[in-house]
Structures are given as structure tokens and as C-alpha cells.
Design a protein around this motif. Structure first.
Motif, PDB file in Angstrom:
ATOM      1  N   GLN A 171       0.955  -1.043   0.116  1.00 44.05           N
ATOM      2  CA  GLN A 171      -0.227   0.769   0.164  1.00 44.05           C
ATOM      3  C   GLN A 171       1.153   1.351   0.021  1.00 44.05           C
ATOM      4  O   GLN A 171       2.002   1.210   0.798  1.00 44.05           O
ATOM      5  N   ILE A 184      -4.532  -0.235   7.762  1.00 38.89           N
ATOM      6  CA  ILE A 184      -4.553  -0.052   6.158  1.00 38.89           C
ATOM      7  C   ILE A 184      -4.182  -2.025   6.668  1.00 38.89           C
ATOM      8  O   ILE A 184      -4.947  -2.406   5.734  1.00 38.89           O
ATOM      9  N   ILE A 186       1.263   4.873   0.700  1.00 40.14           N
ATOM     10  CA  ILE A 186       0.789   5.639   1.273  1.00 40.14           C
ATOM     11  C   ILE A 186       1.615   7.794   1.320  1.00 40.14           C
ATOM     12  O   ILE A 186       3.299   7.255   0.838  1.00 40.14           O
ATOM     13  N   ASP A 244      -2.574   5.278  -2.173  1.00 37.65           N
ATOM     14  CA  ASP A 244      -3.591   4.671  -1.854  1.00 37.65           C
ATOM     15  C   ASP A 244      -4.709   5.583  -0.153  1.00 37.65           C
ATOM     16  O   ASP A 244      -5.034   4.826  -0.220  1.00 37.65           O
ATOM     17  N   TRP A 245      -3.328   6.017  -0.017  1.00 39.92           N
ATOM     18  CA  TRP A 245      -3.120   6.598   1.401  1.00 39.92           C
ATOM     19  C   TRP A 245      -2.696   7.646   1.913  1.00 39.92           C
ATOM     20  O   TRP A 245      -1.854   8.275   1.728  1.00 39.92           O
ATOM     21  N   SER A 259      -9.556   7.012   2.636  1.00 40.52           N
ATOM     22  CA  SER A 259      -8.369   6.669   2.885  1.00 40.52           C
ATOM     23  C   SER A 259      -7.372   7.637   2.715  1.00 40.52           C
ATOM     24  O   SER A 259      -6.212   8.071   2.583  1.00 40.52           O
TER      25      SER A 259
END
Ligand code: GRF
Length: 201
Positions: free
Chosen positions: A4, A189, A6, A80-81, A102
Motif C-alpha cells: 500500500q 491499512i 502512503i 492509496d492513503w 483513506s
């Protein structure tokens, strides 16, 4: 599974950004791929902190936040975040919508206490002192279109003694932030990834 991604937005010292970077160093779950700051390097420690960990902070302008350029940068970074770690500018609605569920923020008080307009940095800790509060703390919450009003994800508190000065309150709160922010992001997450894999089963 791919890690993921960030993105972190900061405005100042960047001690939380640093903790987050350190936490995810070597993590199989997620990595910090982009850090942006709306202040120039001379006024913001975050540049030096991320550089020391191998990531250049990207300078951004308030106008670029408003006109969608920052949103494009986040998309380009395939974030994604989005984590707001001491970021002082208002996030435009389009960006909030794009990262609904998110995007998270940290606030240096026990919201809803000492939140809202003008409540940032030392203003918060001075207000806590002036109110004679016996405790303070930190809040991690979802970012919604209303400032500091998204659902609370996690809070931690610390005692405030009658002779604590705002600087001491700030130090206690910062300790809590450093202890819990990255861990909370990690847990969020992890949950989201588990949910997604369940849906794909
Ligand atoms: C933190 O106290 C955070 O809660 C607030 O701004 C401060 C940022 O500190 N929103 P740093 O830049 O992470 O050191």
C-alpha cells in the motif's frame, strides 16, 4: 500483494512524518512514497528529516492545493492513503472525496475539545492551559469536508498538571503522537487490506 502506498502532507517540523517513515521502513504492508510540504525548506524541518531517510520532500504551494495540482501529484505517486501529519492548509473538497475513507489527520487535543478554526500547534496547548484542563491528548480521525469533524479513529490522553506550561503539554502530546500515529495507520491499512482480500475470495 503489492505494498500500500502512503503519501504524507506536513507543514513544519515533520516529527510525525519521520516516525511514520521509520515505522514503514522494511514493512511488507505499506511504504511512504511521497511527502509534501507547503512551507519552504528554510521554515520546515520535514525536508531534512525525510532526506535523512532517503526520501525528498516535495514543496507545494497553497495555490497548487486549490487548483488540483497536488491531487495530480498524489495520483501520479499512486497514493492509496493520505496522512496529514501537522498539515495546516485546508484540504479541498475534491481531494477529500477522492480519498474518502483513506485520508486521516492527527490533532493535538482530545477532540471535540480544542478543535476547529485557529486551533493548531501551540494555540491548542495554550487553550488547554487557559481552560485549566486536567488532561489533554491526541486524536486521529478521518478527514471529511468539515474541519476536525470526521469520525475519531483513535485517541490517547495524558494528565495535565496545574503547573504544566503549554510547552510541557505539547511535549506530552507529541510523545503520544509518536507512540501511536504510525501504529494506528498500520492497523487501518491492515484492516482495509484484509477486507479487500475477503471480498475477493
Ligand atoms: C502535531 O502536534 C500535530 O498533531 C499537529 O501539528 C503537530 C505537528 O508536529 N497537527 P510535527 O510537524 O509532526 O513535528
Amino acid at each position: 500483494m503489492e505494498k500500500q502506498r502512503i503519501a504524507v502532507l506536513a507543514s513544519g517540523s515533520g516529527s510525525n512524518a519521520e516516525e511514520i517513515l521509520r515505522h514503514f521502513e522494511g514493512s511488507a504492508l505499506a511504504e511512504v512514497v511521497w511527502v509534501g510540504c507547503n512551507r519552504p525548506e528554510a521554515q520546515a524541518g520535514v525536508y531534512g528529516r525525510t532526506r535523512a531517510l532517503g526520501l525528498e520532500t516535495t514543496p507545494i504551494q497553497a495555490d497548487q492545493l486549490k487548483d488540483g495540482t497536488v491531487l495530480k501529484m498524489l495520483r501520479l505517486a499512486r497514493a492509496d492513503w493520505v496522512v496529514l501529519a501537522g498539515f495546516l492548509l485546508r484540504i479541498p473538497v475534491e481531494m477529500v472525496r477522492d480519498f474518502q475513507g483513506s485520508m486521516i489527520n492527527i490533532h493535538p487535543s482530545l477532540l471535540p475539545l480544542f478543535g476547529g478554526k485557529g486551533m493548531y500547534g501551540m494555540h491548542v496547548h495554550r487553550a488547554v492551559k487557559a481552560a485549566g484542563a486536567e488532561e489533554s491528548g491526541m486524536t486521529i480521525h478521518w478527514v471529511t469536508e468539515e474541519y476536525d469533524e470526521g469520525d475519531v479513529i483513535f485517541q490517547a490522553s495524558c494528565a495535565v498538571k496545574p503547573d504544566d506550561e503549554p510547552e510541557q503539554i505539547a511535549q506530552k502530546v507529541a510523545q503520544l503522537e509518536h507512540r501511536y500515529f504510525a501504529r494506528t495507520i498500520d492497523a487501518l491499512i491492515r484492516d482495509a487490506v484484509a477486507q479487500t482480500s475477503l471480498q475477493h475470495e
